[in-house]
Design a protein around this motif. Structure first.
Motif, PDB file in Angstrom:
ATOM      1  N   SER A  18       0.826  -1.207   0.000  1.00  0.00           N
ATOM      2  CA  SER A  18       0.000   0.000   0.000  1.00  0.00           C
ATOM      3  C   SER A  18       0.860   1.257   0.000  1.00  0.00           C
ATOM      4  CB  SER A  18      -0.918  -0.008   1.223  1.00  0.00           C
ATOM      5  OG  SER A  18      -1.699   1.161   1.276  1.00  0.00           O
ATOM      6  N   GLY A  19       1.884   1.282   0.839  1.00  0.00           N
ATOM      7  CA  GLY A  19       2.769   2.443   0.866  1.00  0.00           C
ATOM      8  C   GLY A  19       3.468   2.670  -0.462  1.00  0.00           C
ATOM      9  N   ALA A  20       3.895   1.584  -1.120  1.00  0.00           N
ATOM     10  CA  ALA A  20       4.550   1.712  -2.422  1.00  0.00           C
ATOM     11  C   ALA A  20       3.596   2.291  -3.459  1.00  0.00           C
ATOM     12  CB  ALA A  20       5.076   0.353  -2.869  1.00  0.00           C
ATOM     13  N   LEU A  21       2.340   1.852  -3.432  1.00  0.00           N
ATOM     14  CA  LEU A  21       1.353   2.374  -4.377  1.00  0.00           C
ATOM     15  C   LEU A  21       1.132   3.874  -4.177  1.00  0.00           C
ATOM     16  CD1 LEU A  21      -1.377  -0.434  -4.406  1.00  0.00           C
ATOM     17  CD2 LEU A  21       0.070   0.257  -6.322  1.00  0.00           C
ATOM     18  N   PHE A  22       0.979   4.292  -2.925  1.00  0.00           N
ATOM     19  CA  PHE A  22       0.694   5.695  -2.661  1.00  0.00           C
ATOM     20  C   PHE A  22       1.903   6.585  -2.943  1.00  0.00           C
ATOM     21  CE2 PHE A  22      -2.951   4.203  -0.039  1.00  0.00           C
ATOM     22  CZ  PHE A  22      -3.931   4.924  -0.706  1.00  0.00           C
ATOM     23  N   GLN A  23       3.097   6.104  -2.659  1.00  0.00           N
ATOM     24  CA  GLN A  23       4.272   6.919  -2.948  1.00  0.00           C
ATOM     25  C   GLN A  23       4.524   7.010  -4.449  1.00  0.00           C
ATOM     26  OE1 GLN A  23       7.667   5.974  -0.494  1.00  0.00           O
ATOM     27  NE2 GLN A  23       6.470   6.061   1.385  1.00  0.00           N
ATOM     28  N   SER A  24       4.162   5.960  -5.174  1.00  0.00           N
ATOM     29  CA  SER A  24       4.219   6.040  -6.632  1.00  0.00           C
ATOM     30  C   SER A  24       3.167   7.003  -7.161  1.00  0.00           C
ATOM     31  CB  SER A  24       4.004   4.646  -7.232  1.00  0.00           C
ATOM     32  OG  SER A  24       3.882   4.701  -8.638  1.00  0.00           O
ATOM     33  N   LEU A  25       1.977   6.960  -6.571  1.00  0.00           N
ATOM     34  CA  LEU A  25       0.880   7.818  -7.013  1.00  0.00           C
ATOM     35  C   LEU A  25       1.186   9.293  -6.784  1.00  0.00           C
ATOM     36  CD1 LEU A  25      -2.122   8.015  -7.987  1.00  0.00           C
ATOM     37  CD2 LEU A  25      -2.766   7.845  -5.581  1.00  0.00           C
ATOM     38  N   THR A  26       1.728   9.613  -5.613  1.00  0.00           N
ATOM     39  CA  THR A  26       1.999  11.009  -5.266  1.00  0.00           C
ATOM     40  C   THR A  26       3.384  11.471  -5.694  1.00  0.00           C
ATOM     41  OG1 THR A  26       2.833  10.366  -3.067  1.00  0.00           O
ATOM     42  CG2 THR A  26       0.478  10.847  -3.258  1.00  0.00           C
ATOM     43  N   ARG A  27       4.244  10.514  -6.047  1.00  0.00           N
ATOM     44  CA  ARG A  27       5.646  10.807  -6.387  1.00  0.00           C
ATOM     45  C   ARG A  27       6.322  11.581  -5.264  1.00  0.00           C
ATOM     46  NH1 ARG A  27       4.143  13.277 -12.304  1.00  0.00           N
ATOM     47  NH2 ARG A  27       2.577  11.717 -12.799  1.00  0.00           N
ATOM     48  N   ASN A  28       6.043  11.135  -4.057  1.00  0.00           N
ATOM     49  CA  ASN A  28       6.545  11.825  -2.872  1.00  0.00           C
ATOM     50  C   ASN A  28       6.780  10.803  -1.768  1.00  0.00           C
ATOM     51  OD1 ASN A  28       6.597  13.443  -0.355  1.00  0.00           O
ATOM     52  ND2 ASN A  28       5.966  15.124  -1.681  1.00  0.00           N
ATOM     53  N   PRO A  29       7.947  10.832  -1.096  1.00  0.00           N
ATOM     54  CA  PRO A  29       8.217   9.861  -0.023  1.00  0.00           C
ATOM     55  C   PRO A  29       7.309  10.009   1.182  1.00  0.00           C
ATOM     56  CG  PRO A  29       9.950  11.527  -0.121  1.00  0.00           C
ATOM     57  CD  PRO A  29       9.111  11.717  -1.332  1.00  0.00           C
ATOM     58  N   LEU A  30       6.554  11.122   1.264  1.00  0.00           N
ATOM     59  CA  LEU A  30       5.596  11.303   2.362  1.00  0.00           C
ATOM     60  C   LEU A  30       4.205  10.771   2.005  1.00  0.00           C
ATOM     61  CD1 LEU A  30       6.463  14.889   3.660  1.00  0.00           C
ATOM     62  CD2 LEU A  30       6.979  12.708   4.754  1.00  0.00           C
ATOM     63  N   GLY A  31       4.043  10.284   0.785  1.00  0.00           N
ATOM     64  CA  GLY A  31       2.726   9.863   0.331  1.00  0.00           C
ATOM     65  C   GLY A  31       2.346   8.481   0.814  1.00  0.00           C
ATOM     66  N   SER A  32       2.075   8.337   2.096  1.00  0.00           N
ATOM     67  CA  SER A  32       1.630   7.051   2.637  1.00  0.00           C
ATOM     68  C   SER A  32       0.218   7.203   3.191  1.00  0.00           C
ATOM     69  CB  SER A  32       2.572   6.580   3.751  1.00  0.00           C
ATOM     70  OG  SER A  32       2.282   7.233   4.964  1.00  0.00           O
ATOM     71  N   PRO A  33      -0.518   6.102   3.336  1.00  0.00           N
ATOM     72  CA  PRO A  33      -1.879   6.205   3.875  1.00  0.00           C
ATOM     73  C   PRO A  33      -1.927   6.772   5.285  1.00  0.00           C
ATOM     74  CG  PRO A  33      -1.176   3.910   3.664  1.00  0.00           C
ATOM     75  CD  PRO A  33      -0.186   4.732   2.932  1.00  0.00           C
ATOM     76  N   ASP A  34      -0.839   6.664   6.058  1.00  0.00           N
ATOM     77  CA  ASP A  34      -0.809   7.258   7.389  1.00  0.00           C
ATOM     78  C   ASP A  34      -0.859   8.780   7.302  1.00  0.00           C
ATOM     79  OD1 ASP A  34      -0.252   4.623   8.346  1.00  0.00           O
ATOM     80  OD2 ASP A  34       1.837   4.948   7.800  1.00  0.00           O
ATOM     81  N   VAL A  35      -0.021   9.332   6.432  1.00  0.00           N
ATOM     82  CA  VAL A  35       0.089  10.785   6.318  1.00  0.00           C
ATOM     83  C   VAL A  35      -1.121  11.366   5.600  1.00  0.00           C
ATOM     84  CG1 VAL A  35       1.479  12.663   5.361  1.00  0.00           C
ATOM     85  CG2 VAL A  35       2.604  10.669   6.360  1.00  0.00           C
ATOM     86  N   ILE A  36      -1.592  10.692   4.557  1.00  0.00           N
ATOM     87  CA  ILE A  36      -2.673  11.228   3.738  1.00  0.00           C
ATOM     88  C   ILE A  36      -4.020  11.160   4.449  1.00  0.00           C
ATOM     89  CG2 ILE A  36      -3.871  10.938   1.531  1.00  0.00           C
ATOM     90  CD1 ILE A  36      -1.328  10.048   0.291  1.00  0.00           C
ATOM     91  N   GLY A  37      -4.162  10.280   5.412  1.00  0.00           N
ATOM     92  CA  GLY A  37      -5.390  10.255   6.199  1.00  0.00           C
ATOM     93  C   GLY A  37      -6.347   9.131   5.891  1.00  0.00           C
ATOM     94  N   PHE A  38      -5.974   8.220   5.000  1.00  0.00           N
ATOM     95  CA  PHE A  38      -6.876   7.138   4.651  1.00  0.00           C
ATOM     96  C   PHE A  38      -7.038   6.151   5.811  1.00  0.00           C
ATOM     97  CE2 PHE A  38      -5.382   7.776   0.017  1.00  0.00           C
ATOM     98  CZ  PHE A  38      -6.148   8.925  -0.066  1.00  0.00           C
ATOM     99  N   SER A  39      -5.980   5.946   6.583  1.00  0.00           N
ATOM    100  CA  SER A  39      -6.069   5.063   7.747  1.00  0.00           C
ATOM    101  C   SER A  39      -7.074   5.617   8.754  1.00  0.00           C
ATOM    102  CB  SER A  39      -4.694   4.914   8.406  1.00  0.00           C
ATOM    103  OG  SER A  39      -3.773   4.342   7.519  1.00  0.00           O
ATOM    104  N   SER A  40      -7.114   6.940   8.888  1.00  0.00           N
ATOM    105  CA  SER A  40      -8.056   7.557   9.822  1.00  0.00           C
ATOM    106  C   SER A  40      -9.499   7.305   9.411  1.00  0.00           C
ATOM    107  CB  SER A  40      -7.795   9.069   9.909  1.00  0.00           C
ATOM    108  OG  SER A  40      -6.501   9.329  10.379  1.00  0.00           O
ATOM    109  N   GLY A  41      -9.768   7.283   8.109  1.00  0.00           N
ATOM    110  CA  GLY A  41     -11.119   7.016   7.644  1.00  0.00           C
ATOM    111  C   GLY A  41     -11.567   5.613   7.989  1.00  0.00           C
ATOM    112  N   ALA A  42     -10.672   4.639   7.804  1.00  0.00           N
ATOM    113  CA  ALA A  42     -10.999   3.264   8.162  1.00  0.00           C
ATOM    114  C   ALA A  42     -11.217   3.134   9.665  1.00  0.00           C
ATOM    115  CB  ALA A  42      -9.875   2.332   7.702  1.00  0.00           C
ATOM    116  N   TYR A  43     -10.388   3.828  10.444  1.00  0.00           N
ATOM    117  CA  TYR A  43     -10.487   3.769  11.899  1.00  0.00           C
ATOM    118  C   TYR A  43     -11.772   4.436  12.386  1.00  0.00           C
ATOM    119  CZ  TYR A  43      -9.128   4.524  16.796  1.00  0.00           C
ATOM    120  OH  TYR A  43      -9.089   4.548  18.170  1.00  0.00           O
TER     121      TYR A  43
END
Length: 366
Positions: A113-138
């Motif tokens: 998942s982290g690899a997909l998001f960092q590829s999508l955003t082209r940014n090393p900070l682009g993970s589901p933790d930082v972007i907020g998707f984990s918060s939505g599931a929680y």
């Protein structure tokens, strides 16, 4: 007077990724075809992935021996096969095996998942933790836990729905003026902050005993996982992981820019939406069973890229490294402070926090 036209050239990283899809790169690769689908498998990446997978399995094997009740290493395999003392079989098979398997599987899912998001955003900070998707599931899972009598299956499905809804909200807001990786991260941070506030409010409004249990789960914990979540988690993560593999080739093209991707017949908008759905699905399945385990998806892809020396998306090494990191973190959380068992999320936050500080320092210098 002569005039000069200014042409925006791709960066070396983008050019390298594009050449990898069109012409040989000089790296040793294996060509694999499955009907109309074809992949180039890099030998170095494959070797790194195999070594990481072996290390993860060995770490998991060792973790079966550690805990309040020590199991001799020469008794682990007999205990797994049902050919050892009854007490060792209970400890290994009934108490620790499921937890170890889930740590490996969840780590694998978070790495992909982290690899997909960092590829999508082209940014090393682009993970589901930082972007907020984990918060939505929680958020959805927490609401079901605190205010309803939903079953574990219903909570798991609600978690997936919550993650997808948060992803849809972030994606829609960020895409209003054309999707941009940095904009996606900024919008995600804002949405994640609002959802975190809602989570805190729900915990304060709930009964103290239920809120305490939910808070422990919310820090990311494998302490109370059971066999009931093993099957659904394996099936869900397997489906999303297979989907990620089929998206990988086009995702590499998208890393080179929308113009090149469109010229090669890639629907950039649809591909981004598919990557978000698959990445969020992997995180949501993990969150539903063990809570939001932070920073694994952030740390793993960048370390895996350095090990394989590939700048573009490479799922298998990231997944195997995620499995190794999470099973190691869970072993530390379980045995380092005996008889207290810490939530694994506390250990991953500590490791990820150090990495994040290093990453911010490195980015500021460059």
């Amino acid at each position: 007077m002569s005039t000069k036209s200014v042409i925006d050239l791709p960066s070396p990283t983008e050019l390298s990724a594009a050449q990898d899809l069109v012409v040989p790169t000089g790296r040793r690769e294996i060509q694999v075809r499955l009907g109309r689908w074809a992949w180039r498998i890099d030998r170095t990446s494959t070797l790194v992935a195999i070594l990481l997978a072996v290390a993860a399995l060995l770490t998991g094997f060792i973790s079966l021996a550690l805990g309040d009740i020590r199991v001799p290493f020469d008794q682990i395999l007999p205990a797994l096969l049902g050919d050892s003392e009854r007490r060792y079989e209970v400890v290994v098979r009934d108490w620790r095996l499921t937890r170890m398997i889930l740590a490996l599987v969840f780590g694998f899912a978070l790495g992909i998942s982290g690899a997909l998001f960092q590829s999508l955003t082209r940014n090393p900070l682009g993970s589901p933790d930082v972007i907020g998707f984990s918060s939505g599931a929680y958020t959805v899972a927490l609401a079901l836990m605190l205010f309803t009598t939903a079953s574990a299956t219903q909570i798991a499905l609600g978690s997936i729905v919550g993650g997808l809804l948060a992803a849809a909200l972030v994606f829609i807001i960020a895409s209003r003026e054309g999707t941009n990786g940095f904009r996606l991260i900024v919008v995600g941070i804002g949405v994640g902050a609002m959802l975190a506030s809602a989570n805190t409010f729900m915990l304060l409004a709930a009964q103290s005993q239920v809120a305490m249990s939910a808070a422990v789960w919310g820090s990311g914990s494998l302490n109370s996982v059971s066999n009931t979540v093993l099957g659904p988690s394996l099936v869900g993560i397997a489906l999303f992981a297979v989907a990620a593999v089929f998206l990988q080739r086009q995702a590499r093209i998208l890393e080179c820019g929308d113009a090149l991707a469109t010229s090669l017949g890639v629907n950039a908008r649809l591909l981004r939406a598919s990557m978000v759905i698959v990445g969020v699905g992997l995180v949501a399945v993990t969150t539903a069973a063990a809570g939001p385990i932070a920073f694994v998806a952030l740390v793993v892809p960048q370390i895996a890229a350095r090990l394989t020396r590939r700048a573009e998306l490479d799922l298998l090494p990231a997944g195997c490294l995620g499995a190794l990191l999470l099973v190691l973190a869970d072993t530390i959380a379980r045995v380092a402070f005996m008889p207290i068992q810490l939530p694994v999320g506390i250990v991953t936050v500590c490791l990820g926090g150090v990495y994040l500080i290093w990453l911010l320092v490195r980015e500021s210098r460059s």
